[in-house]
Design a protein around this motif. Structure first.
Motif, mmCIF file in Angstrom:
data_model
loop_
_atom_site.group_PDB
_atom_site.id
_atom_site.type_symbol
_atom_site.label_atom_id
_atom_site.label_comp_id
_atom_site.label_asym_id
_atom_site.label_seq_id
_atom_site.Cartn_x
_atom_site.Cartn_y
_atom_site.Cartn_z
ATOM 1 N N SER A 118 0.835 -1.201 0.000
ATOM 2 C CA SER A 118 0.000 0.000 0.000
ATOM 3 C C SER A 118 0.874 1.258 0.000
ATOM 4 C CB SER A 118 -0.902 -0.005 1.231
ATOM 5 O OG SER A 118 -0.100 -0.055 2.401
ATOM 6 N N SER A 141 0.834 -2.211 4.552
ATOM 7 C CA SER A 141 0.195 -3.515 4.313
ATOM 8 C C SER A 141 0.510 -4.025 2.902
ATOM 9 C CB SER A 141 -1.317 -3.420 4.523
ATOM 10 O OG SER A 141 -1.828 -2.334 3.816
ATOM 11 N N THR A 144 -0.169 -5.839 -0.732
ATOM 12 C CA THR A 144 -1.313 -5.897 -1.658
ATOM 13 C C THR A 144 -1.013 -6.925 -2.750
ATOM 14 O OG1 THR A 144 -0.331 -4.090 -2.907
ATOM 15 C CG2 THR A 144 -1.991 -3.485 -1.279
ATOM 16 N N SER A 196 -3.848 -8.471 -4.728
ATOM 17 C CA SER A 196 -4.822 -7.561 -5.353
ATOM 18 C C SER A 196 -4.963 -7.906 -6.841
ATOM 19 C CB SER A 196 -4.375 -6.111 -5.182
ATOM 20 O OG SER A 196 -3.112 -5.945 -5.782
ATOM 21 N N GLN A 231 0.139 -13.203 0.624
ATOM 22 C CA GLN A 231 -0.494 -12.075 1.322
ATOM 23 C C GLN A 231 -0.572 -12.359 2.825
ATOM 24 O OE1 GLN A 231 -1.473 -9.180 0.152
ATOM 25 N NE2 GLN A 231 -2.795 -8.363 1.766
#
Lengths: 432, 316
Positions: free
Chosen positions: A234, A239, A241, A244, A422
């Motif tokens: 991010s 955090s 990603t 994603s 993740q």
């Protein structure tokens, strides 16, 4: 009673060891250090190749020529990639090796700054017109990427932007036109298919259209992720990603190159990749400015470069490197003078100079026909908005590469592998 | 009561001359000399083994990242051991690779050593001995780098030869199934020379008269090996079992340089994992805790092997 007496020395040793070991840790900002006097500079650097020390020595000698009262010691540190270099550097620093300046790239900035090891240069830049002029002369995007939380951590010496290297002999043999700057992922795939060959007729390709590196994130998957409008962490760097949608799409595209289209072998280490590119086994590969110097040293000139192909978007993916001043530096002013000198007088050769004026004519030896792209990819295109360089970079890079290795080895599916990554990265990439 | 008095008196009377002997100047001088000879190794053991181990234990009670002050966290690192699934899966894989290496080094090593000691021209024996020992004396890094090229999926010699034989390319270093096998092959190739060397020394120390007598009695080759050679070689086998167990559980250079422990953790060994925790995650406390588990496992395995060995080793 006797038993208790027997345990006493062991307990004493344990306590002594505990006290001494914990005491040894010191504080990030504690302990005197750096060069022993105000005119001595100790430079810690990543000894990433045979000519690296020679080039830093040349830079140091040039600085000494302008400042005869100064002495400079070089402290080489080994490392397979930025993560392992930073880990090894941290071990040396913890062991009492206190440099005045440490060579780092954007990969190490969060790690070094969050551990309170380096000094920001904001005050110097504001109060030093010469410094301000050098900042104004930087390639676009560099100042932004080397700053965190309003602090600028170093004056960059050089950068690397991801471009596509292609073997011109292989293109000629296949009767292909060189790729154009506006090529897309679809165009790229067609080109890679045309360049993939089974020369011995055993039913398996032995000359591939493309490959990428397995031991670094930056020249590996990052350009593909960014060109699909994604990132690996991010923007606040708190955090991960990695599962994603854009990352899944980019990794799926690369995965399919191996297993569906069969135009790529499994990714290899950067050193292997460079060798295979020169032999023609790999016709295209993504990399920064460093192959240009490697190829020149090897006498290999059958290559040119082009922008990475456009996915759903395009942004130039780049880093930035230089020497950051350690908090333990005995003379931070002298360290700042060295930072300025190093950016204004380019010696590194293996990366693109950070100053636009110098970058526009780089490289001066063994340049590819389209070498101007090294600078124009910065000046004529958007650049990566933030770099995935969390505080725990070594751990983060190792965990990410481990997960990608499983995916690209075909051991796990893309979505499943990235979901697992993740989960693991969520315990590593975090902010307090 | 009488018996007890007699026994007690007996031990008292036995102890008296012992104490008297200890007071004798010559005995005391011998004792001092022995202590003097032992002292350097005792000091070295204290400095290089006891103190670091104690330090490791102390460190296991802290959270420390090398660069900042340590934080005392008590037994939290030990609690973490039980919930760390990755640790135990790496232990399982390490154990699998270690057992394979152990079997190859101890069993195959014995076979090669016996063959080397059988009838063959002197020059052939010398060549074989040197070629077995050569990998042992070169560095693990060089060995791993050579094998990385040999086992390369696309350019490696192994796949090239297999290709001639009609076998399709195998991803020796990049697949979860083959990467641990590659580590076993390379580590065994590197370490088997040492086992052969020790076995050959053990075989040469067996008096030839025993075998000659057995031949005279009409014993077959297998009977001579099983009834004479094996029992007399059992202390050597036991020694190699201990050494190879310890060495095979501590493999580091081969997985680091050949596969990086991958893909994923498929070929990661426990020592590599400890290194990763310490110098990638910068979690020195937990790395120390995991190191202590390895130390405990090695001690337990060695003690068990010593106990079991009493049943089958023969110190003739």
């Amino acid at each position: 009673m006797q038993t208790r007496k027997r345990w006493l020395p062991a307990a004493t040793i344990a306590v002594i060891a505990a006290v001494s070991l914990v005491g040894c840790s010191g504080g990030g900002g504690g302990g005197g250090g750096g060069g022993e006097d105000d005119n001595e500079l100790k430079l810690m650097f990543w000894n990433s190749g045979s000519a690296v020390e020679e080039r830093w020595r040349a830079l140091a000698d040039a600085f000494i020529e302008d400042n005869p009262e100064v002495t400079i010691d070089l402290v080489p540190v080994a490392g397979e990639n930025w993560g392992t270099y930073l880990a090894n550097a941290a071990i040396q620093i913890a062991g009492g090796q206190n440099p005045d300046l440490i060579f780092t790239a954007v990969e190490g900035l969060e790690f070094l700054s969050s551990n309170n090891l380096i000094l920001p240069i904001n005050d110097y830049v504001e109060n030093d017109p010469e410094g301000q002029e050098l900042v104004d002369g930087l390639l676009p995007g560099l100042e932004n990427i080397l700053s965190t939380g309003g602090e600028q951590w170093m004056m960059p010496i050089a950068t690397n932007n991801m471009v596509m290297y292609y073997n011109t002999d292989r293109f000629t043999e296949a009767g292909l036109e060189p790729p154009t700057a506006d090529w897309t992922w679809e165009d790229f795939l067609e080109t890679a298919e045309a360049l993939t060959e089974d020369t011995n007729g055993d039913g398996t390709a032995d000359r591939y259209g493309f490959s990428w590196t397995s031991n670094e994130i930056f020249p590996g998957i990052l350009p593909w992720v960014v060109n699909q409008d994604g990132n690996l962490i991010s923007e606040d760097k708190c955090s991960p990603t990695i599962n994603s949608e854009p990352v899944v799409e980019a990794v799926s595209f690369l995965y399919d190159l191996i297993y569906e289209h069969q135009v790529s072998p499994a990714p290899a280490q950067m050193g292997d990749l460079l060798s295979r590119f020169q032999t023609g086994e790999i016709a295209m590969m993504g990399a920064g400015g460093w192959p240009s110097d490697t190829f020149f040293q090897a006498g290999f000139s059958a290559f040119d470069i082009q922008k990475m192909p456009t996915g759903s978007t395009y942004a130039t993916v780049h880093g930035g490197n230089g020497f950051a001043t350690m908090r333990t530096a005995s003379n931070p002013d002298l360290a700042w003078d060295f930072q300025k000198f190093a950016t204004a007088n380019y010696f590194q050769k293996s990366s693109i100079p950070a100053q636009t004026a110098i970058a526009e004519t780089w490289p001066t030896e063994g340049a590819a026909a389209n070498a101007k792209l090294y600078a124009t990819s910065f000046t004529e295109n958007p650049t990566i908005p933030w770099f995935p360089n969390p505080t725990q970079y070594s751990d983060y890079e190792a965990a990410t590469l481990r997960s990608l290795q499983l995916i690209f080895a075909g051991e796990t599916g893309v979505q499943e592998g990235l979901d697992a990554a993740q989960e693991e990265l969520s315990t590593i990439v975090m902010c307090n | 009561m009488t018996t007890r008095t007699t026994l007690g008196g007996g031990s008292a009377t036995a102890a008296a001359p012992r104490r008297a002997a200890l007071r004798h100047p010559a005995t005391r001088r011998d004792g001092l000399a022995a202590t003097g000879f032992l002292l350097p190794s005792m000091i070295a053991f204290l400095i290089f083994v006891v103190v670091p181990t104690a330090g490791m234990f102390a460190l296991s009670l802290f959270r420390w990242n090398l660069l900042s002050d340590g934080q005392f966290i008590g037994l939290q690192n030990y609690e973490r051991l039980f919930s760390d699934e990755r640790l135990w899966s790496i232990y399982a894989r390490t154990a699998g690779m270690a057992i394979a290496i152990l079997i190859i080094n101890v069993a195959l090593g014995l076979l090669f050593a016996v063959l080397l000691e059988s009838r063959m021209p002197r020059w052939t024996r010398t060549i074989f001995r040197m070629s077995f020992l050569f990998p042992f004396v070169i560095s693990s890094v060089a060995v791993a780098l050579i094998w990385r090229f040999l086992l390369d999926r696309d350019l490696g010699l192994v796949n090239y030869v297999l290709g001639i034989l009609g076998v399709s390319r195998l991803d020796w270093l990049g697949s979860s199934a083959l990467a641990p096998i590659s580590i076993v092959i390379v580590a065994s190739w590197k370490m088997i020379g040492f086992s052969i060397l020790v076995y050959v020394a053990g075989l040469q120390s067996i008096p030839t008269e025993y075998k000659e007598a057995a031949i005279m009695d009409g014993a077959s080759a297998w009977q001579r090996f099983w009834r004479i050679t094996f029992p007399l070689l059992s202390p050597t086998i036991f020694f190699l079992l201990i050494i190879n167990t310890i060495n095979s559980l501590q493999i580091f250079a081969e997985p680091v340089l050949l596969t990086g422990g991958g893909p994923g953790d498929a070929s990661r060994t426990i020592v590599q994992f400890i290194y990763n925790i310490a110098f990638e995650s910068f979690d020195l406390g937990y790395a120390s805790t995991v190191s202590l588990t390895l130390l405990a496992i090695l001690i337990v395995l060695t003690v068990v092997q010593f106990r079991i060995s009493r049943r089958w080793t023969f110190y003739g």
